[in-house]
Design an enzyme around this catalytic site. Sequence first.
Site, PDB file in Angstrom:
ATOM      1  N   ASP A  72       4.732  13.534  14.423  1.00 13.15           N
ATOM      2  CA  ASP A  72       4.902  13.532  12.972  1.00 13.15           C
ATOM      3  C   ASP A  72       3.565  13.797  12.284  1.00 13.15           C
ATOM      4  OD1 ASP A  72       6.280  13.402  10.650  1.00 13.15           O
ATOM      5  OD2 ASP A  72       6.604  11.233  10.675  1.00 13.15           O
ATOM      6  N   GLY A  76       9.967   5.626   5.166  1.00 12.50           N
ATOM      7  CA  GLY A  76      11.352   5.504   5.561  1.00 12.50           C
ATOM      8  C   GLY A  76      11.556   4.357   6.535  1.00 12.50           C
ATOM      9  N   LEU A  85       0.836  -1.200   0.000  1.00 19.21           N
ATOM     10  CA  LEU A  85       0.000   0.000   0.000  1.00 19.21           C
ATOM     11  C   LEU A  85       0.867   1.244   0.000  1.00 19.21           C
ATOM     12  CD1 LEU A  85      -2.585  -0.979   2.739  1.00 19.21           C
ATOM     13  CD2 LEU A  85      -3.039  -0.765   0.308  1.00 19.21           C
TER      14      LEU A  85
HETATM   15  C1  LIG Z   1      11.559   6.530  11.245  1.00 17.51           C
HETATM   16  O1  LIG Z   1      11.402   6.283  12.613  1.00 17.51           O
HETATM   17  C2  LIG Z   1      11.979   7.272  13.434  1.00 17.51           C
HETATM   18  C3  LIG Z   1      11.798   6.851  14.855  1.00 17.51           C
HETATM   19  O2  LIG Z   1      11.713   5.491  14.978  1.00 17.51           O
HETATM   20  C4  LIG Z   1      11.336   8.604  13.158  1.00 17.51           C
HETATM   21  O3  LIG Z   1      11.961   9.575  13.929  1.00 17.51           O
HETATM   22  C5  LIG Z   1      11.466   8.954  11.691  1.00 17.51           C
HETATM   23  O4  LIG Z   1      10.758  10.109  11.421  1.00 17.51           O
HETATM   24  C6  LIG Z   1      10.923   7.836  10.833  1.00 17.51           C
HETATM   25  N1  LIG Z   1      11.207   8.132   9.454  1.00 17.51           N
HETATM   26  C7  LIG Z   1      10.238   8.179   8.558  1.00 17.51           C
HETATM   27  C8  LIG Z   1      10.676   8.533   7.185  1.00 17.51           C
HETATM   28  O5  LIG Z   1       9.085   7.922   8.823  1.00 17.51           O
END
Ligand SMILES: *[C@@H]1O[C@H](CO)[C@@H](O)[C@H](O)[C@H]1NC(C)=O
Length: 727
Positions: A528, A414, A410
Site C-alpha cells: 500500500d 479505513g 492524528l
Molecule cells: C484495511 O486493511 C486491509 C487488510 O487488513 C487492507 O487490505 C486495506 O487496504 C485496509 N484499508 C484501508 C482503507 O487502509
Amino acid sequence: MKLRYSCLLLCGHLVLCFPAIWMPAAAKAADEPSGQRPGCPSKCGEVDIPFPFGIGPQCAMQTFYDFKIDCLSSNGSSNKPFFRGAEVTKLSVSDGKASMNMNISTYCYDSSSGTTKTRGASADFSDSPYWISDKDNKVVVIGCQTLAYMQINFALTGCVLQCTEDFSPMNGVCSGAGCCELDFPNGTWYYNSYFNENYNNSQIWKTNPCSYMAVIETTAFNFNATYVNSTIFYDTYKGVTPLALDWIISMESCDEAKRNTTSYACISGNSKCVSEPKGGYRCMCNDGYEGNPYIKDGCKDIDECLDNTTYPCNGICKNTMGGFTCSCYPGSSMMDGGSIGLVVFVIAIASAWIIRERRKLQHIKQQYFRQHGGLLLFEEMKSQQGISFKIFSEEELQQATNKFNEQQILGRGGNGTVYKGLVKGNIEVAVKRCMTIDDKKKKEFGKEMLILSQINHKNIVKLLGCCLEVEVPMLVYEFIPNNTLFHLIHGNHGRQITLDTRLQIAHESAEALSYLHSCASPPIFHGDVKSSNILLDANLSAKVSDFGASILAPTDESQFVTLVQGTCGYLDPEYMRTCQLTDKSDVYSFGVVLLELLTCKKPINLFASEHEKSLSVRFLTAMNGNKLEEILDEQIKNDSNLGFLQEIAELAKQCLEMSGANRPSMKEIAGKLDTLRKVRQHPWEEQNLPELESLLGEHVMVNSQVMSSTRNFSIEENVIMGLKSGR
Ligand SMILES: *[C@@H]1O[C@H](CO)[C@@H](O)[C@H](O)[C@H]1NC(C)=O
Ligand SMILES: *[C@@H]1O[C@H](CO)[C@@H](O)[C@H](O)[C@H]1NC(C)=O
Ligand SMILES: *[C@@H]1O[C@H](CO)[C@@H](O)[C@H](O)[C@H]1NC(C)=O
Ligand SMILES: *[C@@H]1O[C@H](CO)[C@@H](O)[C@H](O)[C@H]1NC(C)=O
Ligand SMILES: *[C@@H]1O[C@H](CO)[C@@H](O)[C@H](O)[C@H]1NC(C)=O
Ligand SMILES: *[C@@H]1O[C@H](CO)[C@@H](O)[C@H](O)[C@H]1NC(C)=O
Ligand SMILES: *[C@@H]1O[C@H](CO)[C@@H](O)[C@H](O)[C@H]1NC(C)=O
Ligand SMILES: *[C@@H]1O[C@H](CO)[C@@H](O)[C@H](O)[C@H]1NC(C)=O
Ligand SMILES: *[C@@H]1O[C@H](CO)[C@@H](O)[C@H](O)[C@H]1NC(C)=O
Ligand SMILES: *[C@@H]1O[C@H](CO)[C@@H](O)[C@H](O)[C@H]1NC(C)=O
Ligand SMILES: *[C@@H]1O[C@H](CO)[C@@H](O)[C@H](O)[C@H]1NC(C)=O
Ligand SMILES: *[C@@H]1O[C@H](CO)[C@@H](O)[C@H](O)[C@H]1NC(C)=O
C-alpha cells in the site's frame, strides 16, 4: 414432589387449588411409559427405545424415514434391538445420537487349506434417519502385509501396511507400525471394505495370522501391540466394533418442517427445533426441561432442587417452570439485625460480583492476548534478546492517550484511528487502534508484529510496541511530527518544496522499501505504497509507515476489493489481474509517488476528463509524445534542469511498466536515486571537467554495486547529456 411441597409452605391458603391443577397431569404422566407412545414397549432387552423409534410399525414414527427397530431374541438369549441386521446399543433423543455394533472385516490366512479367507463388512444407512458421525469415528486397519481400502459413499480411502525387520508396534500409537487409521469423511451413509489380493499373510501367518479393518468409535479404540501378531483384536471386540451415528427426523429444515403442522415432529410443549449442519432437523426440550420432545407433554420441567450437585443452591431452593430460584436462609442475624444485616449481605454479594467480573475480564484479556499470538511473541522474545519492543497494557495506553480522547486523534483510516500519546510522561508516540479483524488474522498478528518489531531502518517508522490484551490489537509507533508526503505535496499551497527535498524524500522512501524487499526476512511487501503512507519528520526525512496492513492481508479476493478502494491510483495493474502481491507491485506504486513529486498532481483526479483522470496515464501519454515539460511542476521546472528531470521521469516510467518483470527492483531504484542526489549535491554550474570525471568514477562505483544482472541503466551518459544540453 418437592415442588408441590415447597408451594404448600410458601403459598399458604393457595394450597388447595394447586393439587386440582397438578394432580391430573401427574396421574396422566404416570401411566405413559417415559419417552414412548402409550402401549408401546419402551425397552428392548437392556436398551431404551424412545419415540420416534419403536418396535413394530405402529410404535415407530412414520416419516419419509423408517424408525422401526427389530427386537429379536437369538438362540433363546434375551432380546436385543437391531437395525438392518446390526445390533443397536444406544438410541438417544436428547443429543440425537445412536450407537450400533458393526462387523470387523477380516482377512486371515488359513494354513490348513492354503487359502486366504475374507469376511467383508459393510453398512448402508441410505433412506434411513442415520448418518455415520464423522467426528466420532475413524477407520482402523491392523496388519503386517496388507492393502486394505474402503469405499465410503462414492470415494475410496485406505492404507498399506508392511512390517519391516526392525518394526516394533507401540501400544497406543496407530501410525504405520502394524496399524493405520483414517479420518471418516462427513455426510456418510455407506461404506464397504476390501482387501487387495496381492497382499496376504501366506508368508507370515505364523506370527501374523490376520489383517483387520474396522470402523470404530474413536473413544473405543486404543491400539495394543499384541493386535498385530494375534487375534486378540477380534476377540476383544467379539467381532464387532461400536459405530457412532447421528440421526435426524427428516431432511427438511426447521422452517420447512414447521409449515406442515400435521407432520412437524416437535409436538411437546417447551420444545424446539434444531437444524443439523448436514441437513434435516431434530427436536429438543427447551433449557430447564427434559424428556421426549416428540410426544405430547414429553418435555417435563427439571426439578433442579432435587439435584444440588448440578444445580448448587446454598439456601432455599425453589423450583420454577424451566428454572429455579435460590434465596438465602432466613438466618438469625437478619432477623435480629434487620436492615443492617441486609445491607451487609448486599455488599457481600456486590463485591463478590465485582470480583467475579474482574476475574472474568482478566480472563478475557488473557484470552485475547493468546489469540493475538502474545505467547508466541513472548517465547520468541525470550530467545532473541535485544528486541526493543514493549508489550503495553491496555491501561497504559488509555492513560497515554487520555482515554482515547477525540482531541488526540492524528488521523483516521479505513482500518482504524491513530492517536497521539505520551508514554512514560514524555515520550511521544502514535497509537494505532485497529478496527476488528477476523479471528484467522488475529492468530497471525503476533508473529507478524514480531517481524515488524525487528525492522530497524531509519526511514521506516519504528514500531515501539503493541497491546494484545484487547479485542482488537493496538500498535504503538514512534511519533513522526510533520505529517505525510501527501499533505506536503497537496495540502500546503504555495509553499516551496525544492527539488532537493523531493529527491531526498524519494530516495529515502526507496531505501526503506528496498530494505523491506531485500533485507527483511522473510521479505515484506508493503502493498500500500502511497504518499499518505510516507510520513515526514522535523527534517522532512521520509518514514515509510502502515505496512502492517499489507502483511496481515492475505492475497484473496476480499483483500483485492478493499485494496482497490483504498489506494486507487497507485494500484499495480498486474496485481489487479493476478491478485498476487509482489515486490513489483510496490515498485509500481512507488512510481506513482515519483510522479506526484514531479508533477504535484494527485494520482487520481476525478473531475478531469476521462483521459486525464489517471496521473500515470497522463504522464505516460506525455512521455510518449515528448511533452514531459507540460506536466512537470512549475516549481521545480527550470531550463537548466530539464535533462535531470527527464532522468527521474524515465525512472518513473520504468516503474510503471505494465509487466512487473520489466520494472526495476526497489534496490535498483534506490541506487539510481542515490546517484541522482549525489549529482545534484555538486555545484554543477561551476564545475570543471576534471572534477566531473572524478564524480563519474564515483557513480560507476555506486552503480556497479547496485546493478544486478537483469537491468541496464545508462545513467551516467544521460546525466552528462542532460548536463551538456543544460549548459
Ligand atoms: C484495511 O486493511 C486491509 C487488510 O487488513 C487492507 O487490505 C486495506 O487496504 C485496509 N484499508 C484501508 C482503507 O487502509
Ligand atoms: C446357542 O446357544 C447355545 C447354548 O447356549 C450355544 O452353544 C450356541 O453357540 C449358541 N448359538 C449361537 C449361534 O449363538
Ligand atoms: C456380520 O457378519 C455376520 C457373519 O459373520 C453376518 O451374519 C451378519 O449379517 C453381519 N452383520 C452385518 C450388520 O452385516
Ligand atoms: C498371496 O499373494 C501372492 C502375491 O503377492 C499370491 O501369489 C498368492 O497366491 C497369494 N496367496 C493366497 C493364499 O492368497
Ligand atoms: C462437511 O462438514 C462441513 C462443515 O460441518 C459442511 O460445510 C460440509 O457441507 C459437510 N460436507 C458434507 C458432504 O456433508
Ligand atoms: C494389550 O493386550 C494384552 C492382551 O490382551 C493385555 O494383557 C495388555 O494389558 C494390553 N496392554 C494395553 C496397554 O492395553
Ligand atoms: C506379539 O507382539 C507383542 C508386542 O510386539 C509381543 O510382546 C508378544 O510377545 C508377541 N507375541 C507373539 C506370540 O509373538
Ligand atoms: C403434511 O404432512 C402430512 C403427513 O406427512 C402429509 O400427508 C401432508 O400432505 C402434508 N401437507 C403438506 C401441505 O405438505
Ligand atoms: C444437598 O445439599 C445438602 C446441604 O446443602 C446436603 O446435605 C445434601 O446431601 C445434598 N444433596 C445432594 C443430593 O447432593
Ligand atoms: C515541522 O512541523 C513543525 C510544526 O509541527 C513546523 O514548525 C516545522 O516548520 C516543520 N518543519 C518542516 C521542515 O516543515
Ligand atoms: C534533523 O537534522 C539535524 C541536523 O542534521 C539533526 O541534528 C537532528 O537530529 C535531525 N532530527 C531528526 C528528528 O532526525
Ligand atoms: C534554475 O534552477 C537553479 C538551481 O536549481 C536556480 O539556481 C535557478 O535560479 C533556476 N532558474 C530559474 C529560471 O528558475
